[in-house]
Design an enzyme around this catalytic site. Sequence first.
Site, short mmCIF file in Angstrom:
data_model
loop_
_atom_site.label_atom_id
_atom_site.label_comp_id
_atom_site.label_asym_id
_atom_site.label_seq_id
_atom_site.Cartn_x
_atom_site.Cartn_y
_atom_site.Cartn_z
N MET A 178 0.79 -1.23 0.00
CA MET A 178 0.00 0.00 0.00
C MET A 178 0.82 1.28 0.00
O MET A 178 0.51 2.22 0.72
CB MET A 178 -0.89 0.00 1.25
CG MET A 178 -2.13 -0.81 1.03
SD MET A 178 -2.53 -1.83 2.46
CE MET A 178 -1.17 -3.00 2.50
N PRO A 179 1.88 1.30 -0.78
CA PRO A 179 2.73 2.51 -0.70
C PRO A 179 2.06 3.73 -1.34
O PRO A 179 1.21 3.61 -2.23
CB PRO A 179 3.98 2.12 -1.50
CG PRO A 179 3.89 0.65 -1.72
CD PRO A 179 2.44 0.29 -1.70
N TYR A 180 2.50 4.87 -0.85
CA TYR A 180 2.11 6.17 -1.40
C TYR A 180 3.41 6.94 -1.64
O TYR A 180 4.22 7.09 -0.72
CB TYR A 180 1.21 6.92 -0.42
CG TYR A 180 0.98 8.36 -0.76
CD1 TYR A 180 -0.09 8.74 -1.57
CD2 TYR A 180 1.82 9.36 -0.28
CE1 TYR A 180 -0.30 10.07 -1.88
CE2 TYR A 180 1.62 10.69 -0.59
CZ TYR A 180 0.56 11.04 -1.40
OH TYR A 180 0.35 12.35 -1.71
#
Lengths: 67, 67, 67, 67, 67, 67
Positions: free
Chosen positions: B1-3
Site C-alpha cells: 500500500m505505498p504512497y
Amino acid sequence: MPYIKIEVTREGVTREQKTALIKGATQLLTDVLNKDPKSTFVVIDEIDTDNWGVAGETVTDIRKREV
Amino acid sequence: MPYIKIEVTREGVTREQKTALIKGATQLLTDVLNKDPKSTFVVIDEIDTDNWGVAGETVTDIRKREV
Amino acid sequence: MPYIKIEVTREGVTREQKTALIKGATQLLTDVLNKDPKSTFVVIDEIDTDNWGVAGETVTDIRKREV
Amino acid sequence: MPYIKIEVTREGVTREQKTALIKGATQLLTDVLNKDPKSTFVVIDEIDTDNWGVAGETVTDIRKREV
Amino acid sequence: MPYIKIEVTREGVTREQKTALIKGATQLLTDVLNKDPKSTFVVIDEIDTDNWGVAGETVTDIRKREV
Amino acid sequence: MPYIKIEVTREGVTREQKTALIKGATQLLTDVLNKDPKSTFVVIDEIDTDNWGVAGETVTDIRKREV
C-alpha cells in the site's frame, strides 16, 4: 538537509513575499540548527480558499462574513 | 500500500515524463519491497519556480543567473 | 531540486532496502527529468500498520485476515 | 489541533462537495477524539489525473479505458 | 491559517531548538504575510538518518564519511 | 483513489479511535464524492506535543498551562 513546506491560502501572495518567506525560513534553520542553506529546500503551497477549512467551513465563507 | 509523492518544479514536465515517473516509482516499490502495483499510488506535485526555494532564494532567480 | 516522499507500512524494511529505495528514486529522477542527484532528496516515512487504513480498516486487521 | 489533508483527483469537485468534505472531516475529529473544531484545519488538494498514478499508469489513462 | 511542516534529520534536536523553530516560523508568517499567530500551526518531523537520502545515499552513510 | 492524511498530537489515541478515524474518513469520501472505499488510503500521523506548535509555542507548554 531540511525541507520546509509552507501552506497558506492563495490570497495574493506576491513574489517579494515569497522570496521573504524562503529567505526567512532558510535563515531560521541556519540560526537554530546550524543547517547549511545550500541544502535547505523551502516549498510554498498556495491553497484556494474554497479548499481550506477551519472550524468546519471554508475560508471563502469565513472571508465573506468578515467583510 | 505505498504512497509516493514526487515534488518537482513546474518546468515543462511532459505527459510522457509523468507516465515514466509513475511507472518507474511503482516498479521500484515492487522490486525492492515486493509491493503490489495495484495498491501503489504515485502523486506528482509540480511547484512554480517562484514557490520553490534553495539556498535562500527562489528557483526563478537561480534560473535567471544560469542563463 | 526534486523531493520524493515514500510512505510505506512499518513492516521490517531493512537498511539495505532503504538504501535501494533512495538510490532507485534518485536515479529515476535523473533518467526521466535529467535532475542532478546532488539536489535530490528522498524521505522514507514508515507508518505503523495501526495507522494506515485501506478500504475502511487498518492494515493490522487486514494482515490478521491474510494469515 | 488536527490537520487533515485530503488528496483527490481534479475531476469536477464542486464547492458544495468541498464544504461537505470540510464539515465532515472536522466533525469526525470531534466525534472520535473530542477535538475542538475551531482548531481543526482541513486542506483539499486536487491533483490532475495526469499527475496521479495507480498500478503504474496515470488516472487519465485508466479513465480512458473505463469509457 | 498557515500550516508549516519542518522536516529535519533526527540528530539530537533539543526541546529548546524545537521551541525556537516554532517561535521563529510563526513570527515569519506574521512578519511577511501578517498572519495571526493564533491560527498558525508548525509541525516538526524528525526523520531517521537511515530514512533520508541525498545524492542517492542515506544521511547515515554521508555522516560516516564526514567523520 | 483518495489519500487522506490525518495529523494529530500523540496524546493516547487508542487503536479503537484509529479504526474509527479510518472508517469515518473512508465513508466520508464515499458519501460526498462516491469514491470506492477499496482504493481509499487513510494515514494517521501522531506528532509529539514537543513537535507541534500553535500560536508560537509547543503543545507541551500549552498543555502545562491548561492543568
